[in-house]
Design an enzyme around this catalytic site. Structure first.
Site, PDB file in Angstrom:
ATOM      1  N   SER A 180     -10.289   3.472   7.824  1.00 34.94           N
ATOM      2  CA  SER A 180     -10.315   3.951   6.457  1.00 34.94           C
ATOM      3  C   SER A 180     -10.796   2.794   5.595  1.00 34.94           C
ATOM      4  O   SER A 180     -10.284   1.674   5.721  1.00 34.94           O
ATOM      5  CB  SER A 180      -8.919   4.406   6.021  1.00 34.94           C
ATOM      6  OG  SER A 180      -8.898   4.754   4.655  1.00 34.94           O
ATOM      7  N   ASP A 202       0.849  -1.179   0.000  1.00 38.25           N
ATOM      8  CA  ASP A 202       0.000   0.000   0.000  1.00 38.25           C
ATOM      9  C   ASP A 202       0.890   1.237   0.000  1.00 38.25           C
ATOM     10  O   ASP A 202       1.746   1.396   0.866  1.00 38.25           O
ATOM     11  CB  ASP A 202      -0.886  -0.039   1.246  1.00 38.25           C
ATOM     12  CG  ASP A 202      -1.852   1.133   1.316  1.00 38.25           C
ATOM     13  OD1 ASP A 202      -1.771   2.024   0.457  1.00 38.25           O
ATOM     14  OD2 ASP A 202      -2.690   1.132   2.222  1.00 38.25           O
TER      15      ASP A 202
END
Length: 398
Positions: free
Chosen positions: A315, A119
């Site tokens: 998130s 990520d």
């Protein structure tokens, strides 16, 4: 930062690092001003304006240093805190898995650098990298498992409506350390397979409410197990977009907008559409272009009464499909990623449509147990000033 020659009242300031944190109590406003990690509390204190976030690579977080509220005392001792964290994790995992139809799987601590699976977060954070001589490959410690999970759903042959969750551990070396942020990240990373018809706001909101419900159920169970922990959460979720928030508070920074909105009585918020460029020409916050669809994502925020500001615990979002990935790669100037194995497979339609996110284990532990510092619920490395401040006020960092 500002130089000598600036005056505040009768106090002359030499060159130093400055930050401010505002507390509202009734009709009274108190400003906490920080100088080189020290705290001065004054109700009337005027300083020249500081550079805005547009002059920095990353917005200054709402807390520039360690802040321990006056009179703070942990609700649980060290042993009971550890016991409560263990119970919290078991309860929440069971509730989350049942609510979203998720099964637990093992997660990697690192991935091969050349796969594009790590990520990229906001695109500027550096991964911890190392070589594996016997394998002849370079590896990176994960930042999160946003892309790995989607590939795992494909490899493990999960069906529509089914998903997975992991007990994810990561290192984010460039994190700015404060009460909420540590270089060590622990979270429940989850992902599930959806249909093309599920790629809409209604399904996103339904999932958000399910996650909030699981957090609130866990909170209620903890209060029964530890009566001294009198934490209450609001199950009613307020949904708002980053553009709506900017329109309401155009002169505030993104983090200040979140707190201002929640201070008006919205105690549980899902802030949507993070990563898009707003009408001001700026973004509320950065998001990598290759996992969330910027029009179908967001953050779950809870009001933290102890610290007095918005408190992000998750998130999440509906992931990019072929069309949104191509668009966001172009907007971000990241067309070169098209050649990475993960991106090639996604653009070719070989991976399932999914939604997913990360839920911070330490963040959830902090708010449900009434803790002031993330170091009270996880083990990490801290600077000397943070350790000194915590020791002085009797806060034990694990």
């Amino acid at each position: 930062p500002f130089n000598s020659g600036h005056f505040a009242g009768n106090l002359q300031l030499r060159p130093m690092i400055y930050g401010k944190y505002t507390i509202f109590k009734g009709e009274t406003q108190f400003d906490l001003h920080f100088f080189l990690g020290r705290t001065i509390i004054l109700s009337k204190f005027v300083l020249p304006a500081l550079p805005g976030p547009e002059s920095r690579k990353k917005e200054t977080p709402p807390m520039l240093t360690t802040i321990i509220p006056q009179g703070y005392a942990p609700l649980l001792n060290l042993y009971d805190t550890q016991k409560a964290i263990g119970l919290l994790k078991r309860l929440f995992e069971d509730d989350l898995g049942g609510s979203l139809n998720l099964r637990r799987v093992s997660a990697p601590l690192f991935v091969e650098a050349s796969t594009g699976l790590n990520d990229d977060l906001n695109g500027v954070e550096r991964p911890v990298s190392f070589d594996v001589p016997d394998a002849g490959r370079d590896a990176q410690v994960v930042h999160s498992l946003a892309k790995w999970k989607r590939l795992a759903l494909h490899r493990y042959q999960f069906s529509v409506g089914e998903g997975l969750y992991t007990d994810m551990n990561a290192i984010r070396r460039d994190e700015e350390l404060d009460n909420l942020h540590s270089v060590y990240v622990d979270q429940w990373d989850w992902e599930k397979v959806i249909t093309p018809e599920d790629r809409n706001e209604d399904y996103l909101k339904y999932t958000v409410r399910s996650i909030v419900g699981a957090v609130c159920d866990t909170c209620d169970a903890l209060r029964r197990a530890f009566p001294q922990v009198k934490i209450h959460l609001d199950r009613e979720v307020s949904f708002i977009t980053t553009q709506e928030l900017e329109d309401m508070y155009p002169h505030l920074t993104p983090s200040e907008r979140e707190t201002a909105y929640m201070r008006e009585g919205h105690k549980t918020v899902f802030l949507m559409q993070i990563g898009k460029t707003l009408s001001s020409g700026k973004k509320h916050d950065g998001r990598a272009p290759d996992y969330d669809d910027w029009g179908l994502n967001g953050d779950i925020l809870l009001w933290n009464p102890l610290l007095g500001h918005a408190f992000e615990i998750s998130s999440m979002g509906i992931r990019v499909d072929e069309e949104s990935l191509a668009r966001q790669l172009e907007l971000s100037g990241c067309q070169d990623r098209r050649e990475l194995p993960f991106h090639k497979a996604l653009l070719a339609g070989e991976l399932p449509l999914t939604m997913g996110g990360g839920i911070g284990q330490s963040r959830v532990s902090m708010i449900l147990l009434g803790k002031a510092h993330v170091g009270e619920v996880q083990v990490s490395l801290w600077d000397d000033e943070t350790m000194k401040i915590c020791e002085e006020v009797g806060v034990m960092l694990l």
